[in-house]
Design a protein around this motif. Structure first.
Motif, mmCIF file in Angstrom:
data_model
loop_
_atom_site.group_PDB
_atom_site.id
_atom_site.type_symbol
_atom_site.label_atom_id
_atom_site.label_comp_id
_atom_site.label_asym_id
_atom_site.label_seq_id
_atom_site.Cartn_x
_atom_site.Cartn_y
_atom_site.Cartn_z
ATOM 1 N N LEU A 183 0.997 -1.248 0.006
ATOM 2 C CA LEU A 183 0.000 -0.016 -0.090
ATOM 3 C C LEU A 183 0.889 1.202 0.042
ATOM 4 O O LEU A 183 0.631 2.136 -0.533
ATOM 5 N N VAL A 184 2.005 1.282 0.912
ATOM 6 C CA VAL A 184 2.607 2.425 0.928
ATOM 7 C C VAL A 184 3.911 2.591 -0.062
ATOM 8 O O VAL A 184 3.965 3.829 -0.722
ATOM 9 N N TYR A 185 4.509 1.542 -0.167
ATOM 10 C CA TYR A 185 5.638 1.816 -1.334
ATOM 11 C C TYR A 185 5.341 1.175 -2.674
ATOM 12 O O TYR A 185 5.893 1.587 -3.804
ATOM 13 N N GLY A 186 4.098 0.920 -2.797
ATOM 14 C CA GLY A 186 3.570 0.450 -4.324
ATOM 15 C C GLY A 186 3.277 1.723 -5.160
ATOM 16 O O GLY A 186 3.683 2.974 -4.802
ATOM 17 N N SER A 187 2.498 1.442 -6.335
ATOM 18 C CA SER A 187 2.283 2.764 -7.231
ATOM 19 C C SER A 187 1.010 3.231 -6.657
ATOM 20 O O SER A 187 0.358 4.362 -7.268
ATOM 21 N N LEU A 188 0.261 2.858 -5.824
ATOM 22 C CA LEU A 188 -0.993 3.418 -5.304
ATOM 23 C C LEU A 188 -1.029 4.854 -5.097
ATOM 24 O O LEU A 188 -1.735 5.637 -5.841
ATOM 25 N N LEU A 189 -0.171 5.476 -4.459
ATOM 26 C CA LEU A 189 -0.148 6.790 -4.236
ATOM 27 C C LEU A 189 0.018 7.837 -5.435
ATOM 28 O O LEU A 189 -0.606 8.826 -5.727
ATOM 29 N N ASP A 190 0.859 7.241 -6.323
ATOM 30 C CA ASP A 190 1.267 8.118 -7.491
ATOM 31 C C ASP A 190 0.210 7.989 -8.362
ATOM 32 O O ASP A 190 -0.358 8.958 -9.162
ATOM 33 N N ASP A 191 -0.518 6.734 -8.563
ATOM 34 C CA ASP A 191 -1.507 6.632 -9.493
ATOM 35 C C ASP A 191 -2.839 7.407 -8.718
ATOM 36 O O ASP A 191 -3.462 7.936 -9.621
ATOM 37 N N ASP A 196 -5.399 8.163 -11.636
ATOM 38 C CA ASP A 196 -5.787 6.944 -12.251
ATOM 39 C C ASP A 196 -6.679 6.067 -11.363
ATOM 40 O O ASP A 196 -6.745 4.813 -11.945
ATOM 41 N N ILE A 197 -7.175 6.505 -10.415
ATOM 42 C CA ILE A 197 -7.811 5.425 -9.585
ATOM 43 C C ILE A 197 -9.002 5.960 -9.458
ATOM 44 O O ILE A 197 -9.304 7.259 -8.983
ATOM 45 N N ASP A 198 -10.341 5.555 -9.551
ATOM 46 C CA ASP A 198 -11.682 6.091 -9.499
ATOM 47 C C ASP A 198 -11.843 6.029 -7.957
ATOM 48 O O ASP A 198 -12.359 7.022 -7.461
ATOM 49 N N ASP A 199 -11.753 4.853 -7.321
ATOM 50 C CA ASP A 199 -12.358 4.717 -5.962
ATOM 51 C C ASP A 199 -10.915 4.048 -5.049
ATOM 52 O O ASP A 199 -10.804 3.127 -5.266
ATOM 53 N N LEU A 200 -10.404 5.148 -4.235
ATOM 54 C CA LEU A 200 -9.020 4.578 -3.482
ATOM 55 C C LEU A 200 -9.561 3.704 -2.479
ATOM 56 O O LEU A 200 -8.811 2.677 -2.312
ATOM 57 N N GLU A 201 -10.730 3.782 -1.896
ATOM 58 C CA GLU A 201 -11.048 2.919 -0.815
ATOM 59 C C GLU A 201 -11.216 1.588 -1.249
ATOM 60 O O GLU A 201 -10.855 0.505 -0.742
ATOM 61 N N ASP A 202 -11.906 1.448 -2.465
ATOM 62 C CA ASP A 202 -12.192 0.161 -3.197
ATOM 63 C C ASP A 202 -10.799 -0.576 -3.642
ATOM 64 O O ASP A 202 -10.589 -1.783 -3.432
ATOM 65 N N GLU A 203 -9.948 0.237 -4.148
ATOM 66 C CA GLU A 203 -8.454 -0.140 -4.420
ATOM 67 C C GLU A 203 -7.661 -0.681 -3.365
ATOM 68 O O GLU A 203 -7.205 -1.907 -3.408
ATOM 69 N N MET A 204 -7.745 -0.032 -2.060
ATOM 70 C CA MET A 204 -7.203 -0.644 -0.929
ATOM 71 C C MET A 204 -7.669 -1.826 -0.540
ATOM 72 O O MET A 204 -7.155 -2.638 0.123
ATOM 73 N N ARG A 205 -9.181 -1.855 -0.374
ATOM 74 C CA ARG A 205 -9.598 -3.009 -0.057
ATOM 75 C C ARG A 205 -9.441 -4.196 -0.860
ATOM 76 O O ARG A 205 -9.246 -5.249 -0.160
ATOM 77 N N ARG A 206 -9.308 -3.919 -1.994
ATOM 78 C CA ARG A 206 -8.828 -5.056 -3.182
ATOM 79 C C ARG A 206 -7.491 -5.555 -2.744
ATOM 80 O O ARG A 206 -7.407 -6.848 -2.482
ATOM 81 N N ILE A 207 -6.574 -4.928 -2.438
ATOM 82 C CA ILE A 207 -5.486 -5.240 -1.951
ATOM 83 C C ILE A 207 -5.318 -5.953 -0.491
ATOM 84 O O ILE A 207 -4.923 -6.946 -0.399
#
Ligand code: PQ2
Ligand code: NAD
Length: 223
Positions: A183-191, A196-207
């Motif tokens: 979550l922290v070192y991946g590309s999530l924050l940059d995306d 590039d991310i519609d729903d951050l909460e959804d994306e984090m929950r998926r991970i």
């Protein structure tokens, strides 16, 4: 040995006394109010902006010269007068009562100094030059503000939620660490910053689910 130890202090509802009523007193008072302190200001002359805070019931004012005893009940004290003798007297009182004191005029007399700081929701970044150049501290803050934009607030709030869920539901600390690492070192924050991310909460929950499913834990918590 380094002199100033950085800590985060909860001053909500704590009495803070400001001695002086000019521009510096105003700046210190505004910061104290931002963090929920109860401010009492002692000064014979009062800056117009400070008067406005008083009229809005944000602070208490004692409109006279400082007198020994004014620091009674204070958690923190701020000296912001232009008079060395007064400063000396306030220092004596704060030292004898073990009240931490900030002296705007003579930083070497201060128990603490105020850093320049950025606040984005739960994120705090403080910059201090240990008084060598407050203006440089301010410039560094301005430089960092270009990097730490508003998205950080949402990102950290969401991280906080997932972290709580992970602590409650994933027993293996190694798995939790791997999750946080992605979550922290991946590309999530940059995306997220690049939209590039519609729903951050959804994306984090998926991970999160990926790690939760992989760690058949929950029921056998080790004691
Ligand atoms: C960060 C900030 C927080 C705040 O006060 O809220 C802060 N000063 C700020 C601005 C600023 N202050 C001054 C200027 C004019 C330019 C210059 O002199 O450089 C500017 C720039 C401006 O206004 O643009 C003048 C000044 N400041 C001090 C002295 C006395 C001396 O050095 O002897 C004098 C000379 C007075 C004179 O000449 O008579 C002393 C201190 N000022 C500190 C903090 C502490 C150390 C911070 C650190 O570790 O670097 C310390 C030691 C004690 C304290 O006050 O806690 C705030 C930035 C707000 C922001 O981020 O937007
Ligand atoms: N730390 C900083 O960031 C910083 C920045 C600028 C200036 N300073 C220093 O801080 C001091 C204050 O600066 P300022 O611009 O606010 O000055 P200022 O002249 O605007 O204000 C001084 C205040 O002290 C009050 N005062 C005088 N005698 C008093 C007494 N006996 N009891 C209570 N209050 C009394 C006055 O009523 C006035 O309101 C100066 O000495 C200045 O050199 C510090």
């Amino acid at each position: 040995m380094d002199k100033y130890y950085p800590i985060m202090v909860n001053i909500q509802n704590k009495r803070c006394i400001v001695i002086g009523g000019g521009k510096v007193a105003l700046r210190k008072t505004k910061t104290l109010l931002k963090y929920g302190a109860k401010v009492t200001l002692v000064s014979p002359e009062i800056d117009e902006e400070i008067k406005k805070l008083f009229h809005k019931n944000k602070i208490e004012i004692i409109k006279r010269n400082y007198e020994y005893g004014d620091l009674e009940g204070a958690t923190l004290a701020y000296i912001a007068t232009d008079n060395e003798q007064v400063n000396e007297l306030v220092l004596k009182e704060s030292n004898s009562k073990n009240i931490l004191v900030n002296c705007a005029k003579n930083p070497e007399d201060s128990d603490f100094i105020i850093p320049s700081s950025i606040k984005k929701g739960p994120l705090s970044i403080s910059i201090s030059t240990e008084g060598k150049s407050p203006m440089l501290a301010k410039k560094i803050k301005e430089d960092l503000e270009l990097i730490f934009k508003d998205e950080y607030e949402t990102f950290i709030e969401e991280l906080g939620k997932i972290r709580k869920m992970a602590i409650d539901n994933i027993d293996d600390i190694k798995v939790r660490r791997e999750l946080f690492k992605e979550l922290v070192y991946g590309s999530l924050l940059d995306d997220f910053m690049d939209n590039d991310i519609d729903d951050l909460e959804d994306e984090m929950r998926r991970i999160y689910m990926k790690y939760k499913m992989g760690s058949n834990t929950k029921t056998h918590r080790k004691r």
